[in-house]
Design a protein around this motif. Structure first.
Motif, PDB file in Angstrom:
ATOM      1  N   VAL A 100     -11.745 -12.423 -25.414  1.00  0.00           N
ATOM      2  CA  VAL A 100     -10.556 -13.122 -24.712  1.00  0.00           C
ATOM      3  C   VAL A 100     -10.835 -13.633 -23.302  1.00  0.00           C
ATOM      4  CG1 VAL A 100      -8.840 -12.781 -26.341  1.00  0.00           C
ATOM      5  CG2 VAL A 100      -9.119 -11.334 -24.304  1.00  0.00           C
ATOM      6  N   PRO A 101     -10.509 -14.675 -22.766  1.00  0.00           N
ATOM      7  CA  PRO A 101      -9.471 -15.648 -23.524  1.00  0.00           C
ATOM      8  C   PRO A 101     -10.153 -16.434 -24.409  1.00  0.00           C
ATOM      9  CG  PRO A 101      -9.793 -16.155 -21.287  1.00  0.00           C
ATOM     10  CD  PRO A 101     -10.558 -15.027 -21.466  1.00  0.00           C
ATOM     11  N   VAL A 102      -9.648 -17.143 -25.523  1.00  0.00           N
ATOM     12  CA  VAL A 102      -9.862 -18.052 -26.199  1.00  0.00           C
ATOM     13  C   VAL A 102      -9.111 -19.113 -26.081  1.00  0.00           C
ATOM     14  CG1 VAL A 102     -10.691 -18.918 -28.432  1.00  0.00           C
ATOM     15  CG2 VAL A 102     -11.661 -16.774 -27.832  1.00  0.00           C
ATOM     16  N   LEU A 103      -9.283 -20.474 -25.729  1.00  0.00           N
ATOM     17  CA  LEU A 103      -8.307 -21.646 -25.646  1.00  0.00           C
ATOM     18  C   LEU A 103      -8.824 -22.748 -26.883  1.00  0.00           C
ATOM     19  CD1 LEU A 103      -9.188 -20.596 -22.432  1.00  0.00           C
ATOM     20  CD2 LEU A 103      -7.359 -22.387 -22.128  1.00  0.00           C
ATOM     21  N   ASP A 104      -7.792 -23.156 -27.377  1.00  0.00           N
ATOM     22  CA  ASP A 104      -7.845 -24.382 -28.393  1.00  0.00           C
ATOM     23  C   ASP A 104      -6.998 -25.500 -27.713  1.00  0.00           C
ATOM     24  OD1 ASP A 104      -7.335 -25.938 -30.208  1.00  0.00           O
ATOM     25  OD2 ASP A 104      -7.466 -24.642 -31.937  1.00  0.00           O
ATOM     26  N   VAL A 105      -7.894 -26.302 -27.138  1.00  0.00           N
ATOM     27  CA  VAL A 105      -7.236 -27.581 -26.542  1.00  0.00           C
ATOM     28  C   VAL A 105      -7.598 -28.531 -27.286  1.00  0.00           C
ATOM     29  CG1 VAL A 105      -7.484 -28.847 -24.381  1.00  0.00           C
ATOM     30  CG2 VAL A 105      -7.889 -26.400 -24.388  1.00  0.00           C
ATOM     31  N   HIS A 106      -6.408 -29.444 -27.970  1.00  0.00           N
ATOM     32  CA  HIS A 106      -6.650 -30.364 -28.550  1.00  0.00           C
ATOM     33  C   HIS A 106      -7.710 -30.361 -29.788  1.00  0.00           C
ATOM     34  CE1 HIS A 106      -3.670 -32.758 -26.309  1.00  0.00           C
ATOM     35  NE2 HIS A 106      -4.589 -32.409 -25.070  1.00  0.00           N
ATOM     36  N   GLY A 107      -8.031 -29.093 -30.433  1.00  0.00           N
ATOM     37  CA  GLY A 107      -8.733 -28.705 -31.515  1.00  0.00           C
ATOM     38  C   GLY A 107     -10.132 -28.387 -30.858  1.00  0.00           C
ATOM     39  N   LYS A 108     -10.518 -28.346 -29.530  1.00  0.00           N
ATOM     40  CA  LYS A 108     -11.628 -27.955 -29.002  1.00  0.00           C
ATOM     41  C   LYS A 108     -11.591 -26.362 -28.621  1.00  0.00           C
ATOM     42  CE  LYS A 108     -15.446 -29.104 -25.963  1.00  0.00           C
ATOM     43  NZ  LYS A 108     -16.405 -28.521 -26.779  1.00  0.00           N
ATOM     44  N   VAL A 109     -12.355 -25.767 -29.116  1.00  0.00           N
ATOM     45  CA  VAL A 109     -12.328 -24.331 -28.896  1.00  0.00           C
ATOM     46  C   VAL A 109     -12.967 -24.092 -27.600  1.00  0.00           C
ATOM     47  CG1 VAL A 109     -12.765 -21.966 -29.730  1.00  0.00           C
ATOM     48  CG2 VAL A 109     -11.657 -23.801 -31.133  1.00  0.00           C
ATOM     49  N   ILE A 110     -12.742 -23.391 -26.710  1.00  0.00           N
ATOM     50  CA  ILE A 110     -13.153 -22.958 -25.513  1.00  0.00           C
ATOM     51  C   ILE A 110     -13.186 -21.202 -25.381  1.00  0.00           C
ATOM     52  CG2 ILE A 110     -13.248 -23.001 -22.975  1.00  0.00           C
ATOM     53  CD1 ILE A 110     -11.679 -25.944 -23.533  1.00  0.00           C
ATOM     54  N   VAL A 111     -14.419 -20.736 -25.386  1.00  0.00           N
ATOM     55  CA  VAL A 111     -14.610 -19.334 -25.027  1.00  0.00           C
ATOM     56  C   VAL A 111     -14.565 -19.140 -23.699  1.00  0.00           C
ATOM     57  CG1 VAL A 111     -15.522 -17.295 -25.706  1.00  0.00           C
ATOM     58  CG2 VAL A 111     -15.300 -18.889 -27.415  1.00  0.00           C
ATOM     59  N   GLY A 112     -13.497 -18.216 -23.010  1.00  0.00           N
ATOM     60  CA  GLY A 112     -13.673 -17.879 -21.455  1.00  0.00           C
ATOM     61  C   GLY A 112     -12.837 -18.728 -20.690  1.00  0.00           C
ATOM     62  N   PHE A 113     -12.656 -18.566 -19.423  1.00  0.00           N
ATOM     63  CA  PHE A 113     -11.969 -19.215 -18.577  1.00  0.00           C
ATOM     64  C   PHE A 113     -12.850 -20.227 -17.870  1.00  0.00           C
ATOM     65  CE2 PHE A 113      -9.527 -19.646 -14.268  1.00  0.00           C
ATOM     66  CZ  PHE A 113      -8.802 -20.942 -14.735  1.00  0.00           C
ATOM     67  N   ASP A 114     -12.817 -21.421 -18.557  1.00  0.00           N
ATOM     68  CA  ASP A 114     -14.057 -22.376 -18.066  1.00  0.00           C
ATOM     69  C   ASP A 114     -13.156 -24.033 -17.498  1.00  0.00           C
ATOM     70  OD1 ASP A 114     -15.802 -24.816 -17.904  1.00  0.00           O
ATOM     71  OD2 ASP A 114     -17.408 -23.502 -18.792  1.00  0.00           O
ATOM     72  N   ARG A 115     -12.764 -23.794 -16.323  1.00  0.00           N
ATOM     73  CA  ARG A 115     -11.884 -24.785 -15.960  1.00  0.00           C
ATOM     74  C   ARG A 115     -12.436 -26.283 -16.293  1.00  0.00           C
ATOM     75  NH1 ARG A 115     -11.588 -22.239 -10.084  1.00  0.00           N
ATOM     76  NH2 ARG A 115     -10.390 -20.483 -10.747  1.00  0.00           N
ATOM     77  N   ASP A 116     -13.887 -26.665 -16.054  1.00  0.00           N
ATOM     78  CA  ASP A 116     -14.406 -27.951 -16.342  1.00  0.00           C
ATOM     79  C   ASP A 116     -14.224 -28.171 -17.722  1.00  0.00           C
ATOM     80  OD1 ASP A 116     -15.045 -28.218 -13.466  1.00  0.00           O
ATOM     81  OD2 ASP A 116     -17.197 -27.432 -14.005  1.00  0.00           O
ATOM     82  N   LYS A 117     -14.624 -27.277 -18.750  1.00  0.00           N
ATOM     83  CA  LYS A 117     -14.383 -27.684 -20.110  1.00  0.00           C
ATOM     84  C   LYS A 117     -12.891 -27.775 -20.648  1.00  0.00           C
ATOM     85  CE  LYS A 117     -18.368 -24.910 -21.813  1.00  0.00           C
ATOM     86  NZ  LYS A 117     -18.863 -23.807 -22.777  1.00  0.00           N
ATOM     87  N   ILE A 118     -12.059 -27.167 -19.965  1.00  0.00           N
ATOM     88  CA  ILE A 118     -10.600 -27.192 -20.158  1.00  0.00           C
ATOM     89  C   ILE A 118     -10.284 -28.876 -19.785  1.00  0.00           C
ATOM     90  CG2 ILE A 118      -8.166 -26.449 -19.806  1.00  0.00           C
ATOM     91  CD1 ILE A 118      -9.556 -23.674 -19.442  1.00  0.00           C
ATOM     92  N   GLU A 119     -10.654 -29.259 -18.625  1.00  0.00           N
ATOM     93  CA  GLU A 119     -10.325 -30.375 -18.044  1.00  0.00           C
ATOM     94  C   GLU A 119     -10.917 -31.401 -19.007  1.00  0.00           C
ATOM     95  OE1 GLU A 119     -11.536 -30.199 -14.056  1.00  0.00           O
ATOM     96  OE2 GLU A 119      -9.323 -29.208 -13.464  1.00  0.00           O
ATOM     97  N   ARG A 120     -12.059 -31.258 -19.282  1.00  0.00           N
ATOM     98  CA  ARG A 120     -12.680 -32.363 -20.111  1.00  0.00           C
ATOM     99  C   ARG A 120     -12.002 -32.353 -21.566  1.00  0.00           C
ATOM    100  NH1 ARG A 120     -17.673 -30.349 -18.235  1.00  0.00           N
ATOM    101  NH2 ARG A 120     -17.884 -29.183 -20.107  1.00  0.00           N
ATOM    102  N   ALA A 121     -11.605 -31.106 -22.110  1.00  0.00           N
ATOM    103  CA  ALA A 121     -10.863 -31.302 -23.377  1.00  0.00           C
ATOM    104  C   ALA A 121      -9.501 -31.891 -23.333  1.00  0.00           C
ATOM    105  CB  ALA A 121     -10.629 -30.001 -24.009  1.00  0.00           C
ATOM    106  N   LEU A 122      -8.852 -31.727 -22.288  1.00  0.00           N
ATOM    107  CA  LEU A 122      -7.323 -32.333 -21.894  1.00  0.00           C
ATOM    108  C   LEU A 122      -7.491 -33.964 -21.887  1.00  0.00           C
ATOM    109  CD1 LEU A 122      -6.038 -29.595 -19.501  1.00  0.00           C
ATOM    110  CD2 LEU A 122      -5.179 -30.098 -21.788  1.00  0.00           C
ATOM    111  N   LYS A 123      -8.503 -34.339 -21.283  1.00  0.00           N
ATOM    112  CA  LYS A 123      -8.756 -35.913 -21.172  1.00  0.00           C
ATOM    113  C   LYS A 123      -8.706 -36.539 -22.459  1.00  0.00           C
ATOM    114  CE  LYS A 123     -10.065 -35.548 -16.377  1.00  0.00           C
ATOM    115  NZ  LYS A 123     -11.166 -35.492 -15.344  1.00  0.00           N
ATOM    116  N   ARG A 124      -9.292 -35.711 -23.565  1.00  0.00           N
ATOM    117  CA  ARG A 124      -9.264 -36.615 -25.027  1.00  0.00           C
ATOM    118  C   ARG A 124      -8.024 -37.189 -25.403  1.00  0.00           C
ATOM    119  NH1 ARG A 124     -13.782 -33.359 -28.494  1.00  0.00           N
ATOM    120  NH2 ARG A 124     -15.096 -33.072 -26.871  1.00  0.00           N
TER     121      ARG A 124
END
Length: 76
Positions: free
Chosen positions: A52-76
């Protein structure tokens, strides 16, 4: 809910991820996988990971705390 985060109480990166999301006014649903086996199984199915952490952002799964990936997934 567009963002789910799978966490454990002892995970420092989980704490950082939740703090960062609160600071950026990102609404999320937390699942403590140390207390909910069903959610733990769901996390492993989605991510293929036990960590952990595992995030599911609008169906995109992100393993770990990766701000860039989270921000990109939120913009979809």
């Amino acid at each position: 809910m567009a963002v789910s985060i799978y966490t454990t109480p002892s995970c420092s990166f989980c704490v950082k991820a939740k703090q960062w999301m609160r600071e950026n006014r990102i609404t999320f649903k937390e699942h403590d996988v140390s207390r909910d086996q069903r959610k733990a199984d769901e996390m492993v199915r989605k991510s293929g990971q036990m960590g952990v952490p595992v995030l599911d952002v609008h169906g995109k799964v992100i393993v770990g705390f990766d701000r860039d990936k989270i921000e990109r997934a939120l913009k979809r």
